[in-house]
Each structure stands twice: as structure tokens, then as C-alpha cells.
Design a protein around this motif. Structure first.
Motif, PDB file in Angstrom:
ATOM      1  N   UNK A 144       0.844  -1.200   0.000  1.00 55.90           N
ATOM      2  CA  UNK A 144       0.000   0.000   0.000  1.00 55.90           C
ATOM      3  C   UNK A 144       0.874   1.242   0.000  1.00 55.90           C
ATOM      4  N   UNK A 145       0.412   2.285  -0.691  1.00 55.53           N
ATOM      5  CA  UNK A 145       1.237   3.491  -0.818  1.00 55.53           C
ATOM      6  C   UNK A 145       0.523   4.757  -0.366  1.00 55.53           C
ATOM      7  N   UNK A 146       1.310   5.631   0.253  1.00 55.92           N
ATOM      8  CA  UNK A 146       0.880   6.970   0.638  1.00 55.92           C
ATOM      9  C   UNK A 146       1.972   7.960   0.249  1.00 55.92           C
ATOM     10  N   UNK A 147       1.643   9.238   0.372  1.00 58.57           N
ATOM     11  CA  UNK A 147       2.586  10.303   0.039  1.00 58.57           C
ATOM     12  C   UNK A 147       2.866  11.138   1.285  1.00 58.57           C
ATOM     13  N   UNK A 148       4.158  11.373   1.549  1.00 59.75           N
ATOM     14  CA  UNK A 148       4.538  12.193   2.695  1.00 59.75           C
ATOM     15  C   UNK A 148       4.442  13.676   2.344  1.00 59.75           C
ATOM     16  N   UNK A 149       4.656  14.510   3.356  1.00 56.14           N
ATOM     17  CA  UNK A 149       4.587  15.967   3.163  1.00 56.14           C
ATOM     18  C   UNK A 149       5.623  16.439   2.148  1.00 56.14           C
ATOM     19  N   UNK A 193       7.352  12.066  -0.832  1.00 56.31           N
ATOM     20  CA  UNK A 193       8.002  10.771  -0.971  1.00 56.31           C
ATOM     21  C   UNK A 193       6.931   9.681  -0.941  1.00 56.31           C
ATOM     22  N   UNK A 194       7.025   8.715  -1.841  1.00 52.27           N
ATOM     23  CA  UNK A 194       6.055   7.617  -1.874  1.00 52.27           C
ATOM     24  C   UNK A 194       6.510   6.544  -0.883  1.00 52.27           C
ATOM     25  N   UNK A 195       5.707   6.369   0.174  1.00 50.98           N
ATOM     26  CA  UNK A 195       6.062   5.398   1.208  1.00 50.98           C
ATOM     27  C   UNK A 195       5.106   4.214   1.152  1.00 50.98           C
ATOM     28  N   UNK A 196       5.590   3.091   1.692  1.00 45.84           N
ATOM     29  CA  UNK A 196       4.801   1.865   1.731  1.00 45.84           C
ATOM     30  C   UNK A 196       4.207   1.725   3.128  1.00 45.84           C
ATOM     31  N   UNK A 197       2.917   1.943   3.225  1.00 45.28           N
ATOM     32  CA  UNK A 197       2.211   1.862   4.505  1.00 45.28           C
ATOM     33  C   UNK A 197       0.725   1.729   4.214  1.00 45.28           C
ATOM     34  N   UNK A 244       0.807  10.137  -9.834  1.00 45.68           N
ATOM     35  CA  UNK A 244       1.850  10.535 -10.777  1.00 45.68           C
ATOM     36  C   UNK A 244       3.219  10.051 -10.312  1.00 45.68           C
ATOM     37  N   UNK A 245       3.517  10.196  -9.012  1.00 45.83           N
ATOM     38  CA  UNK A 245       4.817   9.779  -8.471  1.00 45.83           C
ATOM     39  C   UNK A 245       5.009   8.261  -8.587  1.00 45.83           C
ATOM     40  N   UNK A 246       3.944   7.511  -8.304  1.00 46.56           N
ATOM     41  CA  UNK A 246       4.040   6.045  -8.423  1.00 46.56           C
ATOM     42  C   UNK A 246       4.312   5.662  -9.866  1.00 46.56           C
ATOM     43  N   UNK A 247       3.593   6.281 -10.788  1.00 47.78           N
ATOM     44  CA  UNK A 247       3.818   5.987 -12.205  1.00 47.78           C
ATOM     45  C   UNK A 247       5.250   6.312 -12.614  1.00 47.78           C
TER      46      UNK A 247
END
Length: 317
Positions: free
Chosen positions: A72-77, A80-84, A160-163
Motif C-alpha cells: 500500500x502506498x501513501x505520500x509524505x509531506x 516521498x512515496x512510502x509503503x504503509x 503521478x509519483x508512483x507511475x
């Protein structure tokens, strides 16, 4: 009378054509190319054997020979694409904050113990690795392992960042992404149609309607992966005696509507893989594969590997 005969013959012809195309869909549709084939899928890397969504979990699953990592992915402030899994850090870290409100360097480590969501009364105790990883860490560590990415929030920048990461690491042929939200899946497909997408929840409902009306064989499908739960596992997660009659009826109905061998066979014949989640015991593994599922998603990658090995279902090395 002649009108009734005409209607009857037309309906009969439609039913026969639908039945034929259900069994032989390639008569109408070109089979989608399967770039990878996954039977063994590690949910959050194997959340019952290592802390979920950590590099330790992913390394363990890959060492076992898993066919796919689910994460699972989220975006930090600081974007950065993090896995959480969770957008909020409370459950996993004990910190009352959202991932989106913190820079990556500020993120706290995971707690030493985490509940396993899809296993009743099960807690996973982690080792030394409690760091929330970056998606690029996973791509760099496992360049040849397919990854199933759940885009957890409707965020254009995240998509967009994941892509961009998928393209940068040359993984369009090793990635599937999506979410239960139809809006998120549409955005994913628009951002990069070369990355295969999952069926969203509304699209699953549409798929079932098409299947039960006999229209499915005539309809093109852009998705390449159907990822659905096995509804009756609810009876193992909660005490059935504490469920209301309506809850038990809904579970039974959902299970009977979703778990259809004819549907799975039709989809797989069209090159659409069917993954069932999140299954954690042999009885459910067996049922899923008996129904024709392509793969099973589990919190116990070792348990699933042992089952596949004993039943001759593992891929040849």
C-alpha cells in the motif's frame, strides 16, 4: 403467434450464443497477454510472519519464492512515496499524526507488535526492521518480482509519483495498481495506461451484473486483474453467534454471488487473473483454487507455500 415464436427463437439464440462465448470468449475477444502469472501473493509482504509492509517482510516473502508482493502506498509531506497501509500513524506506530503531514525523515518506526487484520486474535511481533520503507526501496531490492500496489488515497500527485517510479525502474510489465475507488482507478489508467489496473468496487458490481444477465461475453474489459475477497471468511474473523441474521444472510449471499467458478473460468480464459484475499488457512486455499482462482493473497506466505508444494501447485524452479 408468429411474434411469440420469433421472440422465443431470438431469446434462445441469445442464450446459446452467450453460453458459447462464456465458455470460449476468445471467439470474440483477443486474450490479454499475461506478463506474469501469480499463485502465491504475500499480503503486505506477509503480515502474520513479519511486520506488515516492511523490507523484512518483503525479503522473507521473496526468499520463500512468492509470485507477487502486495503493498500500500501513501505520500509524505515532502512528496516521498512510502509503503504503509493506513493514512494515519496511530495503529501502526502509536503516533497521532497523518503520513501526509510529516516529511519522510520524521516518520516514526512501527510498533514492536501489530494486530493481523485478517487473522482472528493474531499479533505479529517484529524483529529489528521497523522502518516505513519507500516504494523505490522495494523496486530496487526486487527488480524481478511483480508488485501489486494499492493506491490508498485519491491524490493526483501520489498517482503521478508512483507511475514515474514504475517507469524509472522499468516495471510497467511487473506492476498492477488500483483501489476499490473507481475514481482512483480511472486516474491511474489515465496517468499510465501501460500499467495494468485492478477492478474497482463499482466495476466488480458491474461485472457481476453483466455475468448474471449473460452480457459479460459481449463486453470488452480494460482491467487485467480481478481482486476480490472471499466473503465467508468473515465467519472466521468474527464470532458468528454475535452476528445478526441479516449479517449472516448478507455474508452468505455475497459469497454465493462472488465465488463463481464459471465467472473465474471466463475471466482467466480472457487473460484476466483472479486473486482472492485475504486467505490464511488451507481450507480456504483449497476452495479458492478449486473455484479456478489464479492466485491467493495471504498473511502467511510460508503456510501458502507449504500448501502449494504439497498439492503440486508450485511453479517449477
Amino acid at each position: 403467434m408468429y411474434g411469440a415464436v420469433y421472440v422465443l427463437s431470438t431469446v434462445t439464440g441469445y442464450v446459446l450464443t452467450s453460453a458459447l462465448l462464456l465458455k470460449c470468449p476468445t471467439l470474440l475477444h483477443r486474450k490479454k497477454k499475461e506478463r506474469f502469472h501469480s499463485k502465491h501473493i504475500s499480503h503486505r509482504g506477509g503480515a502474520a510472519e513479519n511486520l506488515e509492509n516492511t523490507m523484512a517482510a518483503f525479503k522473507h516473502a521473496v526468499a520463500l519464492g512468492t509470485d507477487m508482493l502486495e503493498l500500500d502506498c501513501h505520500l509524505t509531506k515532502d512528496e516521498q512515496v512510502v509503503v504503509s497501509h493506513d493514512p494515519h500513524l496511530q495503529r501502526a506506530t502509536g503516533i497521532n499524526a497523518y503520513i501526509s503531514d510529516m516529511a519522510y525523515g520524521e516518520l516514526p518506526p512501527y510498533l514492536c507488535k501489530l494486530d493481523v487484520t485478517f487473522q482472528r486474535e493474531c499479533i505479529c511481533e517484529g524483529g529489528e526492521d521497523k522502518r516505513i520503507p519507500l516504494l523505490k526501496d522495494v523496486f530496487e531490492a526486487f527488480p524481478n518480482t511483480p508488485v501489486n500496489i494499492d493506491i490508498k488515497v485519491n491524490n493526483d500527485t501520489l498517482i503521478k509519483k508512483v507511475s514515474e517510479l514504475v517507469v524509472k525502474y522499468d516495471r510497467e510489465h511487473l506492476t498492477v495498481w488500483g483501489n476499490a475507488s473507481n475514481q482512483i482507478v480511472r486516474k491511474c489508467y489515465k496517468e499510465n495506461p501501460r500499467i495494468p489496473v485492478l477492478f474497482s468496487f463499482p466495476r466488480v458490481l458491474q461485472l457481476l451484473c453483466l455475468f448474471y444477465t449473460g452480457l459479460l461475453p459481449f463486453v470488452p474489459l480494460k482491467e487485467q486483474f480481478l481482486e476480490i475477497p472471499m466473503p465467508n471468511i468473515v465467519n472466521k474473523l468474527y464470532d458468528p453467534n454475535r452476528m445478526s441474521k441479516s449479517q449472516r444472510l448478507f455474508t452468505w449471499l455475497a459469497d454465493n454471488l462472488l465465488m463463481r467458478k464459471a465467472l473465474f473460468q471466463h475471466l482467466t480464459a480472457r487473460g484476466i487473473q483472479v486473486y482472492i484475499w485475504v486467505l490464511n488457512d488451507e481450507e480456504d486455499f483449497q476452495r479458492a483454487f478449486d473455484l479456478g482462482a489464479t492466485g491467493v493473497m495471504t498473511d502467511f506466505p510460508t503456510r501458502l507455500k507449504d500448501f502449494l508444494d504439497r498439492n503440486g501447485l508450485s511453479k517449477p524452479q
